[in-house]
Scaffold this active site. Structure first.
Site, mmCIF file in Angstrom:
data_model
loop_
_atom_site.group_PDB
_atom_site.id
_atom_site.type_symbol
_atom_site.label_atom_id
_atom_site.label_comp_id
_atom_site.label_asym_id
_atom_site.label_seq_id
_atom_site.Cartn_x
_atom_site.Cartn_y
_atom_site.Cartn_z
ATOM 1 N N GLN A 1 -8.384 3.627 0.198
ATOM 2 C CA GLN A 1 -9.620 3.675 0.976
ATOM 3 C C GLN A 1 -9.820 5.052 1.613
ATOM 4 O O GLN A 1 -8.855 5.764 1.880
ATOM 5 C CB GLN A 1 -9.614 2.629 2.106
ATOM 6 C CG GLN A 1 -9.861 1.206 1.653
ATOM 7 C CD GLN A 1 -8.657 0.631 0.965
ATOM 8 O OE1 GLN A 1 -7.535 0.739 1.428
ATOM 9 N NE2 GLN A 1 -8.882 0.021 -0.191
ATOM 10 N N LYS B 1 -0.891 -4.058 -3.307
ATOM 11 C CA LYS B 1 -2.168 -3.436 -2.955
ATOM 12 C C LYS B 1 -2.189 -2.047 -3.577
ATOM 13 O O LYS B 1 -1.602 -1.108 -3.066
ATOM 14 C CB LYS B 1 -2.359 -3.340 -1.447
ATOM 15 C CG LYS B 1 -3.702 -2.701 -1.090
ATOM 16 C CD LYS B 1 -3.897 -2.577 0.392
ATOM 17 C CE LYS B 1 -5.234 -1.906 0.694
ATOM 18 N NZ LYS B 1 -5.273 -0.505 0.254
ATOM 19 N N SER C 1 0.807 -1.206 0.000
ATOM 20 C CA SER C 1 0.000 0.000 0.000
ATOM 21 C C SER C 1 0.847 1.266 0.000
ATOM 22 O O SER C 1 1.542 1.550 -0.966
ATOM 23 C CB SER C 1 -0.938 -0.062 1.213
ATOM 24 O OG SER C 1 -2.037 0.770 1.043
#
Length: 493
Positions: free
Chosen positions: A318, A314, A289
């Site tokens: 979000q 990833k 991420s």
């Protein structure tokens, strides 16, 4: 073919958070859709007539999770009211526990780090201790996240830790307290190399990183290692601000793409003098991420070399949206791409140098920063330890002597010497690469150096799915190798 993977540390979340919690200010469509009326009707019938008299909250949360499950998106999550603060605290390194950092092993976890002034530090826990039990329960073989959860608890409560140290069993009773874990660990390693480990991307990580970087620069370092291994991610803004320190004004850091095709560019506004010393970023399969945002930006702009294993992959973002009645929705809002336009989701980033053995990734990085460095590796048959430039390194697969010949674990010895090791499917051989040289070693006995056959008189050996290379082959390949019957010393000069 002899690929060995180290036990990995378990972490709680793999995430990029676009914004911290705030009022949502979102407008939803008017509640006139026939499908919503059907949902309301089903809800009323179940609540009123089902034989088990279900609770309202049970049905509401079930409906929410039902919608989320249809997305088949592991990163969209509903957070109940009591979970929101815990979630934010986990990103920022705040929790209630005893102040230790554990590493998973085959049976029991090992204490990797003890935080200063924590209950563990004051109670006598030491790095290297093996945790064998929690509150009287043997934890052999349990997942690391379950063990960590059992050690955490309400501030002021007690927890008993059974540990093994130097072959002896000890039990310590510790009082849990609020613990804040710094996301940054920095120091000088070797003669003049700066090292900064980034454990997560919290709200203060970019600020803490700059302070650490300035402190190291003041010590006249000539190279820098940024360690993102096992870093699950965190706030996108923190990763972008950290990347800015290495980029020129106007350099693209990351691009987010929303479901309507629109996007947002994060662009460097850094006006400070650009870092002039070489930089290596360490990554592994649990670098995810926000870690991939930082690593991808530095890689694409050519300001850092990546060493380690392929990253997690990833590539989505979000946002945490507070809900009016309490709780929050962590909703996947966008995909992101690196400055060169690469999509990373379920793909990850392949490093410049692939080094699978975790304990050898940092020594390998040192060779990248100092390419002319003399490397010495010492291994004794039957020992679970090796020495790389005098530093003790755990050895999973022991060297052994057979019919008077010494066999060394292939991946370990070559990675320790600064080589990449891959399986070459086309030739069904192990490929070893270093500085323009390519060695192909087949189980059938043939060894090629840059396409030319090498005669060493001995072949690679495969035992228990681990590949071993005889010392004679190392000599034939140009490495300095000596063995006195007790210890082998292999050198790259």
């Amino acid at each position: 073919m002899g690929v060995d993977y180290l036990s990995r540390k378990i972490f709680v979340a793999l995430l990029i958070i676009l914004f911290s919690l705030a009022g949502n200010g979102w407008a939803l469509a008017a509640d006139s859709d026939q499908s919503r009326k059907t949902v309301d009707e089903v809800y009323e019938y179940i609540l009123k007539y089902h034989k088990d008299n279900p609770e309202v909250q049970q049905l509401v949360e079930g409906a929410i999770w039902g919608m989320i499950d249809t997305l088949e998106d592991p990163y969209t999550v509903y957070l109940a009211a009591d979970e929101v603060d815990q979630f934010v605290d986990s990103i920022n390194g705040n929790y209630q526990g005893v102040g230790i950092y554990l590493e998973a092993q085959s049976d029991y976890p090992r204490v990797l780090e003890v935080f200063p002034y924590s209950p563990a530090s004051e109670g006598g826990v030491l790095p290297g201790d093996i945790i064998t039990g929690v509150n009287g329960k043997n934890i052999k073989g349990l997942p690391l996240n379950e063990i960590v959860d059992s050690i955490k608890g309400k501030e002021g409560t007690l927890v008993d830790l059974a540990m093994e140290r130097d072959g002896k069993e000890i039990v310590l009773t510790l009082k849990r307290t609020a613990v804040t874990v710094s996301s940054i660990d920095s120091r000088v390693i070797g003669k003049n190399t700066g090292y900064i480990a980034v454990k997560t991307f919290g709200e203060k990580t970019a600020e803490e990183f700059k302070e650490a970087l300035d402190g190291l620069a003041g010590q006249n370092i000539t190279g820098l290692v940024v360690d993102l291994r096992d870093n699950p991610g965190g706030y996108l803004d923190s990763a972008a601000k950290m990347a800015e320190l290495f980029l020129k004004p106007g350099d693209l850091i990351v691009r987010t793409i929303y479901n309507d095709g629109t996007g947002e560019d994060y662009v460097s506004e850094n006006s400070d003098e650009k870092i002039k010393f070489p930089v290596v970023v360490l990554v592994n399969s649990f670098s995810a991420s926000a870690s991939e945002v930082f690593a991808g930006a530095l890689l694409d702009h050519g300001v850092a070399t990546l060493v380690g294993d392929n990253t997690y992959g990833k590539g989505v973002v979000q946002k945490v949206i507070p809900l009016e009645k309490g709780g929050a929705l962590k909703l996947t809002m966008a995909e992101y791409t690196t400055p060169s336009g690469r999509h990373l989701n379920e793909i990850g980033i392949k490093p410049d140098y692939t080094v699978i053995t975790g304990e050898l990734q940092l020594p390998f990085a040192m060779l990248v920063l100092q390419p002319g460095q003399h490397r010495v590796v010492s291994i004794s048959p039957g020992s679970r330890e090796a020495f790389v430039d005098g530093e003790k390194i755990p050895l999973k697969d022991e060297a052994f002597v057979r019919e008077g010949a010494l066999y060394l674990p292939l991946r370990f010895i070559f990675e320790a010497l600064g080589c990449e090791v891959h399986w070459d499917a086309a030739s069904e051989s192990i490929a070893v690469k270093k500085e323009g040289k390519e060695i192909l070693i087949s189980a059938g006995g043939q060894t090629l150096l840059n396409g030319n056959r090498i005669e060493s008189g001995m072949s690679m050996l495969v035992q228990n799915d681990v590949s071993y290379v005889p010392e004679e082959m190392l000599r034939a390949l140009g490495f300095s190798c000596s063995f006195d019957g007790q210890k082998a010393v292999v050198e790259v000069k």
